[in-house]
Motif scaffolding. Structure first.
Motif, PDB file in Angstrom:
ATOM      1  N   VAL A   1       9.261   4.183 -14.672  1.00 47.01           N
ATOM      2  CA  VAL A   1       8.222   4.316 -13.646  1.00 47.01           C
ATOM      3  C   VAL A   1       7.300   3.102 -13.665  1.00 47.01           C
ATOM      4  CG1 VAL A   1       6.203   5.648 -12.945  1.00 47.01           C
ATOM      5  CG2 VAL A   1       8.301   6.827 -13.612  1.00 47.01           C
ATOM      6  N   ILE A   2       6.921   2.671 -14.858  1.00 42.03           N
ATOM      7  CA  ILE A   2       6.063   1.492 -14.982  1.00 42.03           C
ATOM      8  C   ILE A   2       6.758   0.262 -14.392  1.00 42.03           C
ATOM      9  CG2 ILE A   2       4.944  -0.082 -16.615  1.00 42.03           C
ATOM     10  CD1 ILE A   2       4.506   2.298 -18.452  1.00 42.03           C
ATOM     11  N   MET A   3       8.050   0.115 -14.689  1.00 44.18           N
ATOM     12  CA  MET A   3       8.775  -1.059 -14.220  1.00 44.18           C
ATOM     13  C   MET A   3       8.974  -1.034 -12.711  1.00 44.18           C
ATOM     14  SD  MET A   3       8.757  -2.706 -16.840  1.00 44.18           S
ATOM     15  CE  MET A   3       9.328  -4.118 -15.907  1.00 44.18           C
ATOM     16  N   VAL A   4       9.107   0.165 -12.119  1.00 38.78           N
ATOM     17  CA  VAL A   4       9.170   0.258 -10.653  1.00 38.78           C
ATOM     18  C   VAL A   4       7.887  -0.306 -10.049  1.00 38.78           C
ATOM     19  CG1 VAL A   4       9.136   1.857  -8.707  1.00 38.78           C
ATOM     20  CG2 VAL A   4      10.797   2.166 -10.537  1.00 38.78           C
ATOM     21  N   PHE A   5       6.757   0.054 -10.648  1.00 36.38           N
ATOM     22  CA  PHE A   5       5.474  -0.473 -10.156  1.00 36.38           C
ATOM     23  C   PHE A   5       5.386  -1.980 -10.346  1.00 36.38           C
ATOM     24  CE2 PHE A   5       1.202  -1.866 -11.463  1.00 36.38           C
ATOM     25  CZ  PHE A   5       0.589  -1.823 -10.226  1.00 36.38           C
ATOM     26  N   VAL A   6       5.760  -2.475 -11.545  1.00 33.80           N
ATOM     27  CA  VAL A   6       5.633  -3.900 -11.832  1.00 33.80           C
ATOM     28  C   VAL A   6       6.492  -4.726 -10.883  1.00 33.80           C
ATOM     29  CG1 VAL A   6       6.122  -5.694 -13.545  1.00 33.80           C
ATOM     30  CG2 VAL A   6       4.982  -3.594 -14.244  1.00 33.80           C
ATOM     31  N   THR A   7       7.722  -4.290 -10.644  1.00 39.10           N
ATOM     32  CA  THR A   7       8.620  -5.061  -9.786  1.00 39.10           C
ATOM     33  C   THR A   7       8.188  -5.050  -8.324  1.00 39.10           C
ATOM     34  OG1 THR A   7      10.073  -3.132  -9.570  1.00 39.10           O
ATOM     35  CG2 THR A   7      10.631  -4.739 -11.272  1.00 39.10           C
ATOM     36  N   GLN A   8       7.487  -4.009  -7.890  1.00 40.12           N
ATOM     37  CA  GLN A   8       7.090  -3.896  -6.479  1.00 40.12           C
ATOM     38  C   GLN A   8       5.621  -4.194  -6.232  1.00 40.12           C
ATOM     39  OE1 GLN A   8       9.421  -3.543  -4.203  1.00 40.12           O
ATOM     40  NE2 GLN A   8      10.932  -3.377  -5.846  1.00 40.12           N
ATOM     41  N   ALA A   9       4.851  -4.401  -7.292  1.00 38.34           N
ATOM     42  CA  ALA A   9       3.396  -4.592  -7.134  1.00 38.34           C
ATOM     43  C   ALA A   9       3.073  -5.795  -6.257  1.00 38.34           C
ATOM     44  CB  ALA A   9       2.748  -4.748  -8.508  1.00 38.34           C
ATOM     45  N   SER A  10       3.786  -6.895  -6.463  1.00 35.09           N
ATOM     46  CA  SER A  10       3.506  -8.092  -5.671  1.00 35.09           C
ATOM     47  C   SER A  10       3.767  -7.844  -4.192  1.00 35.09           C
ATOM     48  CB  SER A  10       4.356  -9.258  -6.177  1.00 35.09           C
ATOM     49  OG  SER A  10       4.077 -10.425  -5.440  1.00 35.09           O
ATOM     50  N   TYR A  11       4.880  -7.165  -3.878  1.00 36.12           N
ATOM     51  CA  TYR A  11       5.184  -6.851  -2.479  1.00 36.12           C
ATOM     52  C   TYR A  11       4.114  -5.942  -1.884  1.00 36.12           C
ATOM     53  CZ  TYR A  11       7.189  -4.424   1.503  1.00 36.12           C
ATOM     54  OH  TYR A  11       7.373  -3.868   2.732  1.00 36.12           O
ATOM     55  N   ILE A  12       3.729  -4.891  -2.621  1.00 29.68           N
ATOM     56  CA  ILE A  12       2.759  -3.921  -2.099  1.00 29.68           C
ATOM     57  C   ILE A  12       1.410  -4.578  -1.843  1.00 29.68           C
ATOM     58  CG2 ILE A  12       1.454  -1.822  -2.644  1.00 29.68           C
ATOM     59  CD1 ILE A  12       3.917  -0.933  -4.294  1.00 29.68           C
ATOM     60  N   TYR A  13       0.925  -5.304  -2.828  1.00 23.36           N
ATOM     61  CA  TYR A  13      -0.422  -5.879  -2.717  1.00 23.36           C
ATOM     62  C   TYR A  13      -0.464  -7.104  -1.797  1.00 23.36           C
ATOM     63  CZ  TYR A  13      -2.154  -2.987  -6.595  1.00 23.36           C
ATOM     64  OH  TYR A  13      -2.543  -1.942  -7.395  1.00 23.36           O
ATOM     65  N   GLN A  14       0.505  -8.013  -1.961  1.00 27.09           N
ATOM     66  CA  GLN A  14       0.421  -9.294  -1.260  1.00 27.09           C
ATOM     67  C   GLN A  14       1.134  -9.288   0.085  1.00 27.09           C
ATOM     68  OE1 GLN A  14       0.168 -12.981  -3.952  1.00 27.09           O
ATOM     69  NE2 GLN A  14       1.603 -11.662  -5.072  1.00 27.09           N
ATOM     70  N   ASP A  15       2.334  -8.737   0.126  1.00 26.29           N
ATOM     71  CA  ASP A  15       3.094  -8.770   1.373  1.00 26.29           C
ATOM     72  C   ASP A  15       2.632  -7.672   2.325  1.00 26.29           C
ATOM     73  OD1 ASP A  15       5.311 -10.215   2.658  1.00 26.29           O
ATOM     74  OD2 ASP A  15       6.265  -8.252   2.712  1.00 26.29           O
ATOM     75  N   HIS A  16       2.515  -6.444   1.822  1.00 28.15           N
ATOM     76  CA  HIS A  16       2.140  -5.317   2.686  1.00 28.15           C
ATOM     77  C   HIS A  16       0.668  -5.339   3.044  1.00 28.15           C
ATOM     78  CE1 HIS A  16       2.454  -1.352   4.503  1.00 28.15           C
ATOM     79  NE2 HIS A  16       1.392  -0.979   3.797  1.00 28.15           N
ATOM     80  N   PHE A  17      -0.209  -5.484   2.037  1.00 28.75           N
ATOM     81  CA  PHE A  17      -1.649  -5.458   2.303  1.00 28.75           C
ATOM     82  C   PHE A  17      -2.238  -6.847   2.524  1.00 28.75           C
ATOM     83  CE2 PHE A  17      -1.193  -1.342   0.020  1.00 28.75           C
ATOM     84  CZ  PHE A  17      -1.744  -0.522   0.990  1.00 28.75           C
ATOM     85  N   GLY A  18      -1.461  -7.893   2.319  1.00 32.88           N
ATOM     86  CA  GLY A  18      -1.898  -9.248   2.624  1.00 32.88           C
ATOM     87  C   GLY A  18      -2.970  -9.798   1.718  1.00 32.88           C
TER      88      GLY A  18
END
Length: 285
Positions: free
Chosen positions: A227-244
């Protein structure tokens, strides 16, 4: 049993800095995901894959490095792992395709696994009992703090240079650890552990597998870590790509996540004084 030795602050710091190689290798370049995707001409999900292959390969490195460390000595495994990390990180920084990045990240992870498995082994060689517990507690604290500062280091590098310099930084950090290992960690190294018979290298793993009571907890820990690794691998996309968000703001939010984990870790230690660990584990899950 290993002869009890006095652990100096310099050795404690040296071991902690060595352990930091793990979080630095996975979290420092998280803010650079969008820039890497643009430079390599791929979707950001392909960049996230570099974390997945890294964790998978590092786990294999841990499994292999542990028995090799027992058989051939801590020094050989640790230094070899650091040299592999140094070369592979530099090679990632020089790569111009996602295929090359993935290949050298696999090599990087294998070396990092050898490095990380050596630290607890060296601690057990030197101390035991309460002293070992204190040292492992310090190492654990570093393992929580390091992921919080790693993205900030990466975003700072991005302010003045490209994503490639993040991997050059990791390469230089590995070189620094080699110098620290020779000047501090190995300065008072106890006699080489072993040699052990090759047939006995896997006895420890087989003993754990045969203990059926350990299976649910191994699976439980694996699921939680996943679960932690799912967050780590997608955190950049969620914060930077999705929320800009910018790399610096991403680093702050990622650090906030780590701070929350540290807070609950401290609460857990307090609860353990009066609540059974299995109850806490079930409630947390």
């Amino acid at each position: 049993m290993a002869k009890q030795q006095h652990i100096t602050w310099s050795l404690t710091i040296a071991l902690a800095l060595t352990v930091m190689l793990g979080p630095f290798s996975t979290d420092t370049y998280l803010p650079a995901f969008p820039q890497m995707a643009e430079a390599l001409g791929v979707d950001i999900s392909k960049i996230a894959l570099t974390i997945s292959v890294y964790i998978l390969t590092m786990s294999i490195g841990l499994l292999i490095g542990g028995p090799l460390s027992d058989n051939f000595g801590r020094r050989m495994v640790l230094v070899t792992g650091l040299f592999i990390t140094l070369f592979a990180s530099f090679a990632v920084g020089m790569s111009n395709s996602i295929g090359a990045v993935l290949f050298f990240r696999v090599l990087h992870a294998f070396g990092a696994g050898w490095v990380l498995v050596s630290v607890p082994a060296m601690i057990r060689d030197r101390v035991s009992g309460q002293e070992a517990a204190k040292l492992f507690s310090m190492i654990g604290l570093i393992m929580v703090i390091a992921p919080a500062i790693a993205p900030a280091v990466g975003s700072t590098i991005l302010e003045i240079a490209s994503w490639r310099w993040i991997f050059f930084f990791i390469s230089v950090y590995a070189l620094l650890l080699i110098l620290i290992a020779w000047s501090i960690i190995f300065a008072h190294m106890p006699p080489r552990v072993g040699p052990r018979k090759v047939a006995n290298l896997m006895d420890g793993y087989l003993a754990v597998i045969r203990e059926r009571r350990s299976w649910p907890f191994i699976l439980w820990q694996s699921a939680c870590f996943s679960v932690i690794m799912v967050f780590v691998t997608q955190a950049s996309y969620i914060y930077q790509d999705h929320f800009g968000l910018s790399p610096s703001r991403f680093s702050l939010l990622f650090a906030a996540n780590i701070a929350a984990m540290l807070g609950f870790n401290l609460i857990n230690r307090i609860l353990l004084q009066s609540v059974r660990s299995i109850r806490i584990l079930r409630f947390a899950t």
